[in-house]
Design a protein around this motif. Sequence first.
Motif, PDB file in Angstrom:
ATOM      1  N   MET A 165       0.843  -1.240  -0.086  1.00 42.92           N
ATOM      2  CA  MET A 165       0.270  -0.193  -0.345  1.00 42.92           C
ATOM      3  C   MET A 165       1.410   1.123   0.322  1.00 42.92           C
ATOM      4  SD  MET A 165      -1.964  -0.513   3.799  1.00 42.92           S
ATOM      5  CE  MET A 165      -2.111   0.562   4.357  1.00 42.92           C
ATOM      6  N   ASP A 166       0.526   2.243  -1.231  1.00 45.25           N
ATOM      7  CA  ASP A 166       1.295   3.204  -1.602  1.00 45.25           C
ATOM      8  C   ASP A 166       0.704   4.285  -2.144  1.00 45.25           C
ATOM      9  OD1 ASP A 166       0.961   2.541  -4.169  1.00 45.25           O
ATOM     10  OD2 ASP A 166       2.546   3.286  -4.843  1.00 45.25           O
ATOM     11  N   GLU A 167      -0.609   5.126  -1.836  1.00 50.56           N
ATOM     12  CA  GLU A 167      -0.902   5.969  -2.004  1.00 50.56           C
ATOM     13  C   GLU A 167      -1.115   6.005  -0.470  1.00 50.56           C
ATOM     14  OE1 GLU A 167      -1.964   8.406  -3.234  1.00 50.56           O
ATOM     15  OE2 GLU A 167      -2.067   7.772  -5.169  1.00 50.56           O
ATOM     16  N   LYS A 168      -0.467   7.426  -0.296  1.00 42.94           N
ATOM     17  CA  LYS A 168       0.247   8.125   0.879  1.00 42.94           C
ATOM     18  C   LYS A 168      -1.386   8.805   1.425  1.00 42.94           C
ATOM     19  CE  LYS A 168       5.031   8.849   1.000  1.00 42.94           C
ATOM     20  NZ  LYS A 168       5.744   7.545   0.568  1.00 42.94           N
ATOM     21  N   SER A 169      -2.193   9.703  -0.116  1.00 36.41           N
ATOM     22  CA  SER A 169      -3.298  10.497   0.304  1.00 36.41           C
ATOM     23  C   SER A 169      -4.773   9.281   1.117  1.00 36.41           C
ATOM     24  CB  SER A 169      -3.682  10.314  -0.269  1.00 36.41           C
ATOM     25  OG  SER A 169      -4.605  10.286  -1.209  1.00 36.41           O
ATOM     26  N   MET A 170      -4.771   7.946   1.458  1.00 37.86           N
ATOM     27  CA  MET A 170      -5.584   7.233   1.525  1.00 37.86           C
ATOM     28  C   MET A 170      -4.733   6.755   2.727  1.00 37.86           C
ATOM     29  SD  MET A 170      -7.887   8.332  -0.665  1.00 37.86           S
ATOM     30  CE  MET A 170      -9.037   6.540   0.205  1.00 37.86           C
ATOM     31  N   CYS A 171      -3.418   7.075   2.824  1.00 34.27           N
ATOM     32  CA  CYS A 171      -3.310   6.360   4.021  1.00 34.27           C
ATOM     33  C   CYS A 171      -2.196   6.430   5.422  1.00 34.27           C
ATOM     34  CB  CYS A 171      -1.771   5.135   3.088  1.00 34.27           C
ATOM     35  SG  CYS A 171      -1.808   4.182   2.586  1.00 34.27           S
ATOM     36  N   PRO A 172      -2.319   6.044   6.242  1.00 29.85           N
ATOM     37  CA  PRO A 172      -2.003   6.668   7.641  1.00 29.85           C
ATOM     38  C   PRO A 172      -1.053   7.265   7.337  1.00 29.85           C
ATOM     39  CG  PRO A 172      -3.210   5.255   8.993  1.00 29.85           C
ATOM     40  CD  PRO A 172      -2.702   5.086   7.241  1.00 29.85           C
ATOM     41  N   ASP A 173      -0.105   8.494   7.968  1.00 33.07           N
ATOM     42  CA  ASP A 173       1.606   8.482   7.811  1.00 33.07           C
ATOM     43  C   ASP A 173       2.495   8.030   7.947  1.00 33.07           C
ATOM     44  OD1 ASP A 173       0.602   9.662  10.358  1.00 33.07           O
ATOM     45  OD2 ASP A 173       2.044  12.059  10.044  1.00 33.07           O
ATOM     46  N   TYR A 174       1.116   7.208   9.581  1.00 27.47           N
ATOM     47  CA  TYR A 174       2.763   6.014   9.988  1.00 27.47           C
ATOM     48  C   TYR A 174       2.973   4.544   9.665  1.00 27.47           C
ATOM     49  CZ  TYR A 174      -1.817   4.547  12.565  1.00 27.47           C
ATOM     50  OH  TYR A 174      -3.060   4.108  12.620  1.00 27.47           O
ATOM     51  N   TYR A 175       1.761   4.126   8.295  1.00 21.18           N
ATOM     52  CA  TYR A 175       1.302   3.072   8.223  1.00 21.18           C
ATOM     53  C   TYR A 175       1.285   2.562   7.082  1.00 21.18           C
ATOM     54  CZ  TYR A 175       0.005  -1.719   8.229  1.00 21.18           C
ATOM     55  OH  TYR A 175      -0.225  -3.344   7.850  1.00 21.18           O
ATOM     56  N   VAL A 176       2.503   3.430   5.761  1.00 17.66           N
ATOM     57  CA  VAL A 176       2.501   3.342   4.600  1.00 17.66           C
ATOM     58  C   VAL A 176       3.674   2.668   4.350  1.00 17.66           C
ATOM     59  CG1 VAL A 176       2.838   6.008   4.483  1.00 17.66           C
ATOM     60  CG2 VAL A 176       1.457   4.358   2.401  1.00 17.66           C
ATOM     61  N   GLN A 182      10.416   1.706  -3.392  1.00 19.61           N
ATOM     62  CA  GLN A 182      10.378   0.391  -2.445  1.00 19.61           C
ATOM     63  C   GLN A 182       8.954  -1.139  -1.905  1.00 19.61           C
ATOM     64  OE1 GLN A 182      13.124   0.433  -0.805  1.00 19.61           O
ATOM     65  NE2 GLN A 182      12.971  -0.530  -0.097  1.00 19.61           N
ATOM     66  N   ALA A 183       8.208  -0.348  -2.677  1.00 20.88           N
ATOM     67  CA  ALA A 183       6.938  -1.571  -2.097  1.00 20.88           C
ATOM     68  C   ALA A 183       7.540  -2.671  -2.947  1.00 20.88           C
ATOM     69  CB  ALA A 183       5.667  -0.073  -2.321  1.00 20.88           C
ATOM     70  N   LEU A 184       7.559  -1.819  -3.818  1.00 20.60           N
ATOM     71  CA  LEU A 184       7.636  -3.705  -5.346  1.00 20.60           C
ATOM     72  C   LEU A 184       9.192  -3.897  -4.994  1.00 20.60           C
ATOM     73  CD1 LEU A 184       7.059  -1.434  -8.836  1.00 20.60           C
ATOM     74  CD2 LEU A 184       5.352  -3.390  -7.880  1.00 20.60           C
ATOM     75  N   SER A 185       9.768  -3.412  -4.377  1.00 19.96           N
ATOM     76  CA  SER A 185      11.344  -4.344  -4.241  1.00 19.96           C
ATOM     77  C   SER A 185      11.358  -4.997  -2.860  1.00 19.96           C
ATOM     78  CB  SER A 185      12.715  -3.371  -3.959  1.00 19.96           C
ATOM     79  OG  SER A 185      13.828  -3.701  -3.592  1.00 19.96           O
TER      80      SER A 185
END
Length: 448
Positions: A165-176, A182-185
């Motif tokens: 999960m990498d969409e920062k506008s839809m995730c808490p800043d502490y859990y993204v 980096q997410a793909l790696s």
Amino acid sequence: MTNQAFVANLYHAPIKGTFDYIEQACIEIDGLGMITQVLSPNHSDYTQLVEQHENNSSLTRLADHQYLLPGLVDLHTHAPQWPQAGKGLDLPLHDWLNQYTFPLESSYSDLTFAARIYPELVDTLLAHGTTTAMYFATIDSAPSEYLARVCKEKGQRALVGKISMDEKSMCPDYYVESSTQQALSDAEAFIQNVNEIDAQQGLVYPVVTPRFVPTSTKALLEGLGKLVSHYQCHVQTHASESDWARDFTEQAYQKTDVELYNETGLLTRKTVLAHSIFLSESDKETIKSVGAGIAHCPLSNMYFADAAFPLREALDKDLHVGLGSDLSGGPLPSIFHAALDAVSHSRVREAGTNTHIMEQRGEANTRVSFVEAFWLATHGGGLTLDLPVGVFKPGYCFDALVVDSNTQGSQVRVYDDLDSEQDILEKIIVHTTEPAISSVWVNGRKVK
């Protein structure tokens, strides 16, 4: 492990909509835990097979009050959410996620915390007869890999996914995740590492796991699709779970979830779509043509979906579908209970609930039977995962459980003069709780 055999009163569902009951069946399994023969007493080779294993001290006889069933398949469960099961279920989904789920999932970045929870969870699911589980873990790689190791050590067949999960506008800043790249790696390294945990690919499998469309950029979905193509691994995600989730995708992409997943390479024969309540007819055709599957989670749908999954139609269309507990949106760790919920869900859907409508309250001909629910919990789940589990036949894994009736602690009460074979199966589905499950095997290994 050498060849062994079991003599038992056996239930399974080789064909959707029916069940087989074989009294005193003899099942032989080889040293790898694969079923080689399933014989009824009237088979010409039955007596010889039983005597052979008796002479070799490799025969296990179950008692008359015990019933052997295929191990249960849970197609959708959130492993890190086990501590919150039963909490906050009166909240809207958005509030529930932000007040309970995301803070809890972020705690697993501490491996000490993961070590406190995951072994207990796996033990609990095994004790309830779940021999195969498809797990969402968290965005952190190390604890997600730790979950895979726990499953292997305890002997549960598990498909484990590190969440992406990498969409920062839809995730808490502490859990993204820090970036798409980096997410793909991390997702690729997770696949490689889990494949190393179980190099034989017989018990533990890695799963590509975008949480759902709103928390994923399209670049992430496309990148994950390339990983799926390269590694030929399973995929799991949420699809069309609620009005909000459906509308989000349509507004952002002018597509349905299914269309977007298909376009990005995430919809394959090994894909499991959780919930999938708001599917278009075109979506259903796409899912069927690809061979993807659906995890029906009836109890969590009641809490968070605000609509009923059209299970009857999915079964009639021959879509791959099975059951999910959806811990902790569904608070109970029992696929037997999910089977009961699936039946109840369908009956409420058919009957309707509005007392102000005197006729045609519900949707006609949408009920699902207990026999169909049993198939969903076992063979249907195995077919959805494209794994040889969920039924007793040669070439399939010996994943099994024993339900004890009429014993202390068991709520399954059987009366020989009152209960038919189908009555007993329905009672098993409705009344089996953990104390009634006396033994569990996965791949021929006894794990309870």
